[in-house]
Design a protein around this motif. Sequence first.
Motif, PDB file in Angstrom:
ATOM      1  N   GLY A 251       0.790  -1.228   0.000  1.00  0.00           N
ATOM      2  CA  GLY A 251       0.000   0.000   0.000  1.00  0.00           C
ATOM      3  C   GLY A 251       0.817   1.269   0.000  1.00  0.00           C
ATOM      4  O   GLY A 251       0.284   2.354   0.289  1.00  0.00           O
ATOM      5  N   GLY A 252       2.106   1.184  -0.330  1.00  0.00           N
ATOM      6  CA  GLY A 252       2.951   2.370  -0.363  1.00  0.00           C
ATOM      7  C   GLY A 252       2.499   3.383  -1.404  1.00  0.00           C
ATOM      8  O   GLY A 252       1.977   3.025  -2.470  1.00  0.00           O
ATOM      9  N   THR A 253       2.708   4.637  -1.129  1.00  0.00           N
ATOM     10  CA  THR A 253       2.354   5.717  -2.041  1.00  0.00           C
ATOM     11  C   THR A 253       3.519   6.021  -2.978  1.00  0.00           C
ATOM     12  O   THR A 253       4.606   5.451  -2.848  1.00  0.00           O
ATOM     13  N   ARG A 254       3.298   6.961  -3.918  1.00  0.00           N
ATOM     14  CA  ARG A 254       4.394   7.383  -4.800  1.00  0.00           C
ATOM     15  C   ARG A 254       5.555   7.945  -3.982  1.00  0.00           C
ATOM     16  O   ARG A 254       6.723   7.703  -4.304  1.00  0.00           O
ATOM     17  N   ARG A 255       5.232   8.678  -2.933  1.00  0.00           N
ATOM     18  CA  ARG A 255       6.284   9.242  -2.077  1.00  0.00           C
ATOM     19  C   ARG A 255       7.078   8.117  -1.411  1.00  0.00           C
ATOM     20  O   ARG A 255       8.304   8.201  -1.303  1.00  0.00           O
ATOM     21  N   ASP A 256       6.380   7.073  -0.966  1.00  0.00           N
ATOM     22  CA  ASP A 256       7.057   5.933  -0.344  1.00  0.00           C
ATOM     23  C   ASP A 256       7.990   5.244  -1.343  1.00  0.00           C
ATOM     24  O   ASP A 256       9.117   4.868  -1.004  1.00  0.00           O
ATOM     25  N   ILE A 257       7.503   5.061  -2.572  1.00  0.00           N
ATOM     26  CA  ILE A 257       8.312   4.432  -3.619  1.00  0.00           C
ATOM     27  C   ILE A 257       9.545   5.292  -3.906  1.00  0.00           C
ATOM     28  O   ILE A 257      10.676   4.777  -4.018  1.00  0.00           O
ATOM     29  N   ALA A 258       9.353   6.590  -4.022  1.00  0.00           N
ATOM     30  CA  ALA A 258      10.473   7.492  -4.302  1.00  0.00           C
ATOM     31  C   ALA A 258      11.497   7.456  -3.174  1.00  0.00           C
ATOM     32  O   ALA A 258      12.713   7.453  -3.423  1.00  0.00           O
ATOM     33  N   ARG A 259      11.016   7.430  -1.922  1.00  0.00           N
ATOM     34  CA  ARG A 259      11.939   7.374  -0.781  1.00  0.00           C
ATOM     35  C   ARG A 259      12.732   6.066  -0.797  1.00  0.00           C
ATOM     36  O   ARG A 259      13.939   6.054  -0.521  1.00  0.00           O
ATOM     37  N   GLU A 260      12.076   4.967  -1.169  1.00  0.00           N
ATOM     38  CA  GLU A 260      12.767   3.685  -1.240  1.00  0.00           C
ATOM     39  C   GLU A 260      13.834   3.701  -2.336  1.00  0.00           C
ATOM     40  O   GLU A 260      14.938   3.153  -2.162  1.00  0.00           O
ATOM     41  N   CYS A 261      13.518   4.356  -3.453  1.00  0.00           N
ATOM     42  CA  CYS A 261      14.497   4.480  -4.537  1.00  0.00           C
ATOM     43  C   CYS A 261      15.749   5.231  -4.066  1.00  0.00           C
ATOM     44  O   CYS A 261      16.888   4.843  -4.381  1.00  0.00           O
ATOM     45  N   VAL A 262      15.542   6.288  -3.310  1.00  0.00           N
ATOM     46  CA  VAL A 262      16.670   7.083  -2.804  1.00  0.00           C
ATOM     47  C   VAL A 262      17.526   6.243  -1.853  1.00  0.00           C
ATOM     48  O   VAL A 262      18.768   6.247  -1.927  1.00  0.00           O
ATOM     49  N   LEU A 263      16.883   5.511  -0.951  1.00  0.00           N
ATOM     50  CA  LEU A 263      17.620   4.680   0.000  1.00  0.00           C
ATOM     51  C   LEU A 263      18.433   3.602  -0.727  1.00  0.00           C
ATOM     52  O   LEU A 263      19.586   3.324  -0.371  1.00  0.00           O
ATOM     53  N   LEU A 264      17.833   3.013  -1.760  1.00  0.00           N
ATOM     54  CA  LEU A 264      18.532   1.980  -2.526  1.00  0.00           C
ATOM     55  C   LEU A 264      19.722   2.565  -3.268  1.00  0.00           C
ATOM     56  O   LEU A 264      20.818   1.986  -3.283  1.00  0.00           O
ATOM     57  N   PHE A 265      19.521   3.709  -3.888  1.00  0.00           N
ATOM     58  CA  PHE A 265      20.587   4.340  -4.664  1.00  0.00           C
ATOM     59  C   PHE A 265      21.763   4.732  -3.776  1.00  0.00           C
ATOM     60  O   PHE A 265      22.929   4.609  -4.154  1.00  0.00           O
ATOM     61  N   ALA A 266      21.438   5.188  -2.559  1.00  0.00           N
ATOM     62  CA  ALA A 266      22.472   5.674  -1.640  1.00  0.00           C
ATOM     63  C   ALA A 266      23.038   4.574  -0.736  1.00  0.00           C
ATOM     64  O   ALA A 266      23.962   4.830   0.035  1.00  0.00           O
ATOM     65  N   ASN A 267      22.481   3.332  -0.866  1.00  0.00           N
ATOM     66  CA  ASN A 267      22.880   2.251   0.037  1.00  0.00           C
ATOM     67  C   ASN A 267      22.810   2.708   1.497  1.00  0.00           C
ATOM     68  O   ASN A 267      23.747   2.513   2.292  1.00  0.00           O
ATOM     69  N   SER A 268      21.683   3.301   1.854  1.00  0.00           N
ATOM     70  CA  SER A 268      21.511   3.815   3.210  1.00  0.00           C
ATOM     71  C   SER A 268      20.264   3.207   3.851  1.00  0.00           C
ATOM     72  O   SER A 268      19.550   2.426   3.223  1.00  0.00           O
ATOM     73  N   GLY A 269      20.018   3.579   5.093  1.00  0.00           N
ATOM     74  CA  GLY A 269      18.876   3.028   5.805  1.00  0.00           C
ATOM     75  C   GLY A 269      19.024   1.522   5.939  1.00  0.00           C
ATOM     76  O   GLY A 269      20.098   1.016   6.283  1.00  0.00           O
TER      77      GLY A 269
END
Length: 415
Positions: free
Chosen positions: A333-351
């Motif tokens: 049930g993630g939103t577009r904002r949730d998807i975008a935040r996950e993309c950033v975390l993946l790209f940065a290898n963070s969280g």
Amino acid sequence: MPDPAKSLRVLVSEGSSTSAREAITILGLSGHHVEVCDPSLWCLSRFSGLVRKFHRCPGLRDDPAGYLAFIEQRLAEGKFDVLLPTHEQGFLFARAKQRIDGRAGLALPSFASYRTAHSKAGFSRLLDRLELPQPPTGIVTSAQQLCEAIRFPAVVKTSVGTASRGIWFIRRDDDLESALHDLGGGTFADEVLVQDLIAGTTEKAQSVFCRGQMIGFHAYRQVAAGVGGGEAIKQSVRRSVVRAHLEKVGQALDWHGALSIDYIMPDDGGAPLLIDCNPRLVEPMNAYRSGVDLVGLLLLISLGETPAVLPEGREGVLTHLAMQALLGCGARGGTRRDIARECVLLFANSGPYAGSTEELTPVRSDWISAVPLAVTSALLLASPKSAIKIARGGFGAHLLDLASIRIIEGEGFGE
């Protein structure tokens, strides 16, 4: 016989599964010549610079005889050292092994053993015979028997199914009615398992056997869930008890090749409970990153070698599948904002991805793998609710169903 330390010509049986894609990465990084067969022009493994050639083939599900003939033709033309079954194609190859012998190396047990491990009912009966732990389990063949056997909460499974297909979690009457509807009611087409739903963490173990002897083992736990029961983040673990259980299974089946199991670590601290079996490697990259090259072992025994037993890998190694992480976010049930935040975390290898390496789409070593990852990200950003539909795209013609299994089991097939 080819030297396994040198580059080998390997024909991979399909290119749609995550397990095949990870095996291809390992093969390519090891310097082997890799070619792939698959009925889909857009299968996941097409987006890899490590694949030298792609062969579009008939679907295993729709035309098992045509698929087998196609593989035979490729082996005759390509002079491959090894045929590597990465998914349910092993069921077909084990049945028709005499048609492949001498054309390429192939590591598989007898068809009877393969069929036992491939069937959930067969595996459950084997566990009972070996007195190995599993959740309380019943095997039924009709809606009436299922209703009589079930007690909430429970898990209902068809005897044939992979990638979390044919599984229902039953917590109340509405769930049971939905499962019975999906199963067709009345008398079932095949055996159905009903198991108590045990609270705990699902982990997976993989192994390679050489003529009944375990020569490689690896286990990992799920740190974060993806979609459809898959893992988004994994961490390697050591499970000596599970290793002993799996070794007993492989010895009983005189197993030759890859063998994997799922098991539950109960929340109450009880002993691990075995719940499923896969006669193949399931996403072998976490093992590889932990120092256990199970794919390399498969090549060796496919060539007739008897390798030394590999030592256990490092504990605590983190790996992730970015596509699974994004699909899981959307499916929950993630939103577009949730998807975008996950993309950033993946790209940065963070969280949650800090200290973890990518398994499925290793962009740094195989830049073309960025294509399916980018497409998945774009589709989810446009419509997060499409996650389930996208994930179901992997349940294609490269897999078996009950009808194709009956054809392969039929008298005279493969002779």
